[in-house]
Design a protein around this motif. Sequence first.
Motif, PDB file in Angstrom:
ATOM      1  N   LEU A 218       1.040  -1.182  -0.222  1.00 38.68           N
ATOM      2  CA  LEU A 218       0.131   0.131  -0.512  1.00 38.68           C
ATOM      3  C   LEU A 218       0.841   1.311  -0.145  1.00 38.68           C
ATOM      4  O   LEU A 218       1.806   1.484   0.400  1.00 38.68           O
ATOM      5  N   ARG A 219       0.326   2.372  -1.042  1.00 41.48           N
ATOM      6  CA  ARG A 219       1.464   3.605  -0.635  1.00 41.48           C
ATOM      7  C   ARG A 219       0.707   4.289   0.741  1.00 41.48           C
ATOM      8  O   ARG A 219      -0.475   3.519   1.089  1.00 41.48           O
ATOM      9  N   PRO A 220       1.403   4.965   1.680  1.00 40.86           N
ATOM     10  CA  PRO A 220       0.722   6.330   2.418  1.00 40.86           C
ATOM     11  C   PRO A 220      -0.785   6.090   1.499  1.00 40.86           C
ATOM     12  O   PRO A 220      -0.933   7.655   1.304  1.00 40.86           O
ATOM     13  N   GLY A 221      -1.216   6.238   3.124  1.00 39.32           N
ATOM     14  CA  GLY A 221      -3.120   6.388   2.402  1.00 39.32           C
ATOM     15  C   GLY A 221      -4.037   5.513   1.739  1.00 39.32           C
ATOM     16  O   GLY A 221      -5.023   5.614   2.252  1.00 39.32           O
ATOM     17  N   GLY A 222      -2.899   4.117   1.043  1.00 38.37           N
ATOM     18  CA  GLY A 222      -3.775   3.161   0.342  1.00 38.37           C
ATOM     19  C   GLY A 222      -4.863   2.276   1.393  1.00 38.37           C
ATOM     20  O   GLY A 222      -4.197   2.697   2.964  1.00 38.37           O
ATOM     21  N   ARG A 223      -5.592   2.163   0.983  1.00 35.16           N
ATOM     22  CA  ARG A 223      -6.523   1.206   1.691  1.00 35.16           C
ATOM     23  C   ARG A 223      -6.161  -0.527   1.424  1.00 35.16           C
ATOM     24  O   ARG A 223      -6.339  -0.963   0.051  1.00 35.16           O
ATOM     25  N   LEU A 224      -6.724  -1.231   1.880  1.00 26.77           N
ATOM     26  CA  LEU A 224      -6.522  -2.680   2.217  1.00 26.77           C
ATOM     27  C   LEU A 224      -7.850  -2.989   2.769  1.00 26.77           C
ATOM     28  O   LEU A 224      -9.073  -2.484   3.651  1.00 26.77           O
ATOM     29  N   LEU A 225      -8.335  -3.593   1.625  1.00 24.06           N
ATOM     30  CA  LEU A 225      -9.555  -4.483   1.439  1.00 24.06           C
ATOM     31  C   LEU A 225      -9.710  -5.521   1.646  1.00 24.06           C
ATOM     32  O   LEU A 225      -9.729  -6.420   0.887  1.00 24.06           O
ATOM     33  N   LEU A 226     -10.410  -6.175   2.822  1.00 27.74           N
ATOM     34  CA  LEU A 226     -10.157  -8.086   3.186  1.00 27.74           C
ATOM     35  C   LEU A 226     -11.529  -8.666   2.944  1.00 27.74           C
ATOM     36  O   LEU A 226     -12.426  -8.486   4.092  1.00 27.74           O
ATOM     37  N   GLU A 227     -11.621  -9.831   2.543  1.00 29.04           N
ATOM     38  CA  GLU A 227     -13.145 -10.001   2.582  1.00 29.04           C
ATOM     39  C   GLU A 227     -12.501 -11.806   2.779  1.00 29.04           C
ATOM     40  O   GLU A 227     -12.096 -12.095   1.562  1.00 29.04           O
ATOM     41  N   ASP A 228     -13.071 -11.893   4.198  1.00 34.70           N
ATOM     42  CA  ASP A 228     -12.742 -14.236   4.254  1.00 34.70           C
ATOM     43  C   ASP A 228     -14.057 -14.054   4.657  1.00 34.70           C
ATOM     44  O   ASP A 228     -14.846 -13.947   5.457  1.00 34.70           O
TER      45      ASP A 228
ATOM     46  N   MET B 201     -11.257 -28.663   3.920  1.00 28.55           N
ATOM     47  CA  MET B 201     -10.620 -27.395   4.505  1.00 28.55           C
ATOM     48  C   MET B 201      -9.499 -27.771   5.303  1.00 28.55           C
ATOM     49  O   MET B 201      -8.229 -27.386   5.350  1.00 28.55           O
ATOM     50  N   ALA B 202      -9.878 -27.975   7.074  1.00 27.05           N
ATOM     51  CA  ALA B 202      -9.179 -28.044   8.003  1.00 27.05           C
ATOM     52  C   ALA B 202      -7.962 -28.701   7.756  1.00 27.05           C
ATOM     53  O   ALA B 202      -6.932 -28.022   8.307  1.00 27.05           O
ATOM     54  N   GLU B 203      -8.262 -29.859   7.325  1.00 26.56           N
ATOM     55  CA  GLU B 203      -7.121 -31.114   7.447  1.00 26.56           C
ATOM     56  C   GLU B 203      -5.565 -29.855   5.614  1.00 26.56           C
ATOM     57  O   GLU B 203      -4.564 -30.016   5.981  1.00 26.56           O
ATOM     58  N   ARG B 204      -6.223 -29.030   4.971  1.00 27.37           N
ATOM     59  CA  ARG B 204      -5.336 -28.377   4.223  1.00 27.37           C
ATOM     60  C   ARG B 204      -4.911 -27.478   4.372  1.00 27.37           C
ATOM     61  O   ARG B 204      -4.559 -26.172   3.693  1.00 27.37           O
ATOM     62  N   GLY B 205      -5.397 -27.224   5.655  1.00 23.53           N
ATOM     63  CA  GLY B 205      -4.504 -25.298   7.272  1.00 23.53           C
ATOM     64  C   GLY B 205      -5.506 -24.501   6.751  1.00 23.53           C
ATOM     65  O   GLY B 205      -4.920 -22.934   6.775  1.00 23.53           O
ATOM     66  N   ALA B 206      -6.952 -24.767   6.776  1.00 22.21           N
ATOM     67  CA  ALA B 206      -7.822 -22.962   6.011  1.00 22.21           C
ATOM     68  C   ALA B 206      -7.996 -22.916   7.670  1.00 22.21           C
ATOM     69  O   ALA B 206      -8.348 -24.119   8.653  1.00 22.21           O
ATOM     70  N   ASP B 207      -8.288 -21.537   7.805  1.00 25.27           N
ATOM     71  CA  ASP B 207      -8.881 -21.431   9.188  1.00 25.27           C
ATOM     72  C   ASP B 207      -9.399 -20.784   8.906  1.00 25.27           C
ATOM     73  O   ASP B 207     -10.789 -20.513   8.587  1.00 25.27           O
ATOM     74  N   LEU B 208     -11.064 -21.826   9.607  1.00 22.66           N
ATOM     75  CA  LEU B 208     -12.135 -21.724   9.742  1.00 22.66           C
ATOM     76  C   LEU B 208     -13.215 -20.548  11.028  1.00 22.66           C
ATOM     77  O   LEU B 208     -14.291 -20.835  10.834  1.00 22.66           O
ATOM     78  N   ALA B 209     -11.976 -20.476  11.049  1.00 23.52           N
ATOM     79  CA  ALA B 209     -12.531 -18.617  11.721  1.00 23.52           C
ATOM     80  C   ALA B 209     -11.797 -17.835  11.494  1.00 23.52           C
ATOM     81  O   ALA B 209     -11.970 -16.797  12.543  1.00 23.52           O
ATOM     82  N   TYR B 210     -11.957 -17.331  10.564  1.00 24.25           N
ATOM     83  CA  TYR B 210     -10.873 -16.585  10.438  1.00 24.25           C
ATOM     84  C   TYR B 210     -11.404 -15.459  10.053  1.00 24.25           C
ATOM     85  O   TYR B 210     -10.756 -13.622  10.468  1.00 24.25           O
ATOM     86  N   GLY B 211     -12.582 -15.011   9.451  1.00 27.43           N
ATOM     87  CA  GLY B 211     -13.182 -13.966   8.968  1.00 27.43           C
ATOM     88  C   GLY B 211     -13.260 -13.165  10.135  1.00 27.43           C
ATOM     89  O   GLY B 211     -13.369 -12.018   9.806  1.00 27.43           O
TER      90      GLY B 211
END
Length: 295
Positions: free
Chosen positions: A162-172, A204-214
Amino acid sequence: MARRPLCQNRRMAEHQTDAEAAAAGDAAGAEARGYLLDNRQSEAGTRFEALGELFDPVTFRHVDQLGISAGMRCWEVGAGGPSVPLGLAARVGPTGAVLATDIDTSWLEGVGDLGGGVVEVRRHDVAADPPPPGGFDLVHARLVLVHVTDRAEALRRMIQALRPGGRLLLEDADPALQPLLCPDESGPEQRLANRLRSGFRALMAERGADLAYGRTLPRLLREAGLADVRADAYFPITSPACAVLEAATVRQIRGRLVAARLATDEEIDRHLANVATGRLDLATAPMVSAWGRRP
């Protein structure tokens, strides 16, 4: 927002033998890292279409609220299909730029032309490769980090871009927050659907997914030093696209469900027939959207 019909996606896939060969190493890497839903399977295109129908309105509501507009630079991480890169391209216009990356770009071939030359497609592993240079006004990832084993490193690299002032939008996703495919478990069809969804979560969990990540996203963004952190959540119920997504997903993981003895072929056939009736009230896991600004 321009969106390529699924039939065009399939025709592109049929004519990209060389591109698929070039991406084979990346797909093998994805399997080694445990990714369950391989982009190179034919069902992936159907899933991308359904996910776009379900979640693009939410994504672009946030993008527009963040003020992404003409002349800005955006990085779409783990793009998968074309709908989000093309939507971003429409917003930044010919004076802006959109970089769409994925470890497998099979479904992104030709998106640069459809995006008026604004979209650049690049194979890239967000948790392993250096972040693209130049600084971005927006970095966005949707339903990506839940599948990435080294999520903390991926997040660090996205913020670094990100540049200074840039925005991060995460959707999970947060499958543990609402684990049922049929929240109204009113009969044997719904019970079977929920059991198969439980099997999907186990794979999913077997493959390392975090089922409570969101649910962790707001805290993670604050701990990473972002300012003005906000979040919300959304999950649809009874959209026709939920049925399309479910059928494509089950077909994509069918062999793994059977191999792990989480379901039989007969049960899967019965579930797919139940889905096709349109009488099941299907839901998705909640998608948590969190956003913040780099000071």
